[in-house]
Motif scaffolding. Structure first.
Motif, PDB file in Angstrom:
ATOM      1  N   PRO A 131     -49.306   8.577 -66.848  1.00  0.00           N
ATOM      2  CA  PRO A 131     -48.810   7.417 -66.083  1.00  0.00           C
ATOM      3  C   PRO A 131     -48.268   6.356 -67.020  1.00  0.00           C
ATOM      4  O   PRO A 131     -48.951   5.910 -67.926  1.00  0.00           O
ATOM      5  CB  PRO A 131     -50.040   6.926 -65.331  1.00  0.00           C
ATOM      6  CG  PRO A 131     -51.209   7.479 -66.073  1.00  0.00           C
ATOM      7  CD  PRO A 131     -50.744   8.714 -66.775  1.00  0.00           C
ATOM      8  N   GLN A 132     -47.049   6.055 -66.792  1.00  0.00           N
ATOM      9  CA  GLN A 132     -46.413   5.029 -67.622  1.00  0.00           C
ATOM     10  C   GLN A 132     -46.394   3.728 -66.830  1.00  0.00           C
ATOM     11  O   GLN A 132     -46.157   3.730 -65.622  1.00  0.00           O
ATOM     12  CB  GLN A 132     -44.982   5.430 -67.973  1.00  0.00           C
ATOM     13  CG  GLN A 132     -44.910   6.656 -68.847  1.00  0.00           C
ATOM     14  CD  GLN A 132     -43.460   6.992 -69.164  1.00  0.00           C
ATOM     15  OE1 GLN A 132     -42.556   6.392 -68.636  1.00  0.00           O
ATOM     16  NE2 GLN A 132     -43.269   7.978 -70.038  1.00  0.00           N
ATOM     17  N   PRO A 133     -46.640   2.652 -67.527  1.00  0.00           N
ATOM     18  CA  PRO A 133     -46.581   1.382 -66.797  1.00  0.00           C
ATOM     19  C   PRO A 133     -45.144   1.125 -66.350  1.00  0.00           C
ATOM     20  O   PRO A 133     -44.187   1.597 -66.959  1.00  0.00           O
ATOM     21  CB  PRO A 133     -47.038   0.354 -67.831  1.00  0.00           C
ATOM     22  CG  PRO A 133     -46.802   0.993 -69.149  1.00  0.00           C
ATOM     23  CD  PRO A 133     -46.939   2.484 -68.924  1.00  0.00           C
ATOM     24  N   ALA A 134     -45.051   0.410 -65.238  1.00  0.00           N
ATOM     25  CA  ALA A 134     -43.716   0.111 -64.709  1.00  0.00           C
ATOM     26  C   ALA A 134     -42.931  -0.656 -65.763  1.00  0.00           C
ATOM     27  O   ALA A 134     -43.438  -1.590 -66.370  1.00  0.00           O
ATOM     28  CB  ALA A 134     -43.824  -0.720 -63.445  1.00  0.00           C
ATOM     29  N   PRO A 135     -41.718  -0.203 -65.990  1.00  0.00           N
ATOM     30  CA  PRO A 135     -40.951  -0.890 -67.034  1.00  0.00           C
ATOM     31  C   PRO A 135     -40.655  -2.331 -66.604  1.00  0.00           C
ATOM     32  O   PRO A 135     -40.292  -2.593 -65.470  1.00  0.00           O
ATOM     33  CB  PRO A 135     -39.669  -0.073 -67.134  1.00  0.00           C
ATOM     34  CG  PRO A 135     -39.557   0.649 -65.843  1.00  0.00           C
ATOM     35  CD  PRO A 135     -40.961   0.845 -65.340  1.00  0.00           C
TER      36      PRO A 135
END
Length: 127
Positions: free
Chosen positions: A24-28
């Motif tokens: 899971p990547q943090p929202a850009p």
């Protein structure tokens, strides 16, 4: 002659496909370009205030000058009217003097009051 420039096809063994694990990547975060400052500096505020005051002062001075000019024009017109009235009065008085100093009128006035007119004693003045 097994060797050739073509690639040899070998049957591939199908390996079970594994789903790649998606971390899971943090929202850009959208980084906006630096906006130019829309606020005025204190110097610009003071300068614009002074320009506004100067513009108001010029407008007031212009209105004052126009009012004085109108007042002077009215005074000039009043003086011109008085001069024209006086000139007409002088013209009327000159005409009255001419009528009253008419020799026939003087003779008739003298006869009416029992006086005699001696022509030698009459002095005529001409301009």
């Amino acid at each position: 002659m097994q060797e050739s420039t073509a690639r040899q096809l070998q049957p591939q063994v199908a390996e079970p496909l594994q789903q790649p694990k998606v971390a899971p990547q943090p929202a850009p975060q959208v980084q906006s370009a630096p906006q130019p400052s829309k606020r005025f500096s204190p110097f610009e505020r003071v300068l614009s205030g002074l320009c506004g005051l100067a513009a108001c002062a010029v407008c007031l001075l212009f209105l004052n000058a126009q009012t004085q000019l109108d007042a002077n024009n009215r005074t000039y017109q009043d003086v011109q009217t008085k001069i024209a009235t006086q000139n007409q009065s002088v013209t009327d008085l000159k005409q009255s003097v001419g009528e009253l100093s008419n020799s026939s009128r003087l003779s008739s006035y003298a006869k009416a009051h029992g006086l005699t007119v001696i022509e030698a004693n009459i002095k005529r003045v001409s301009k």
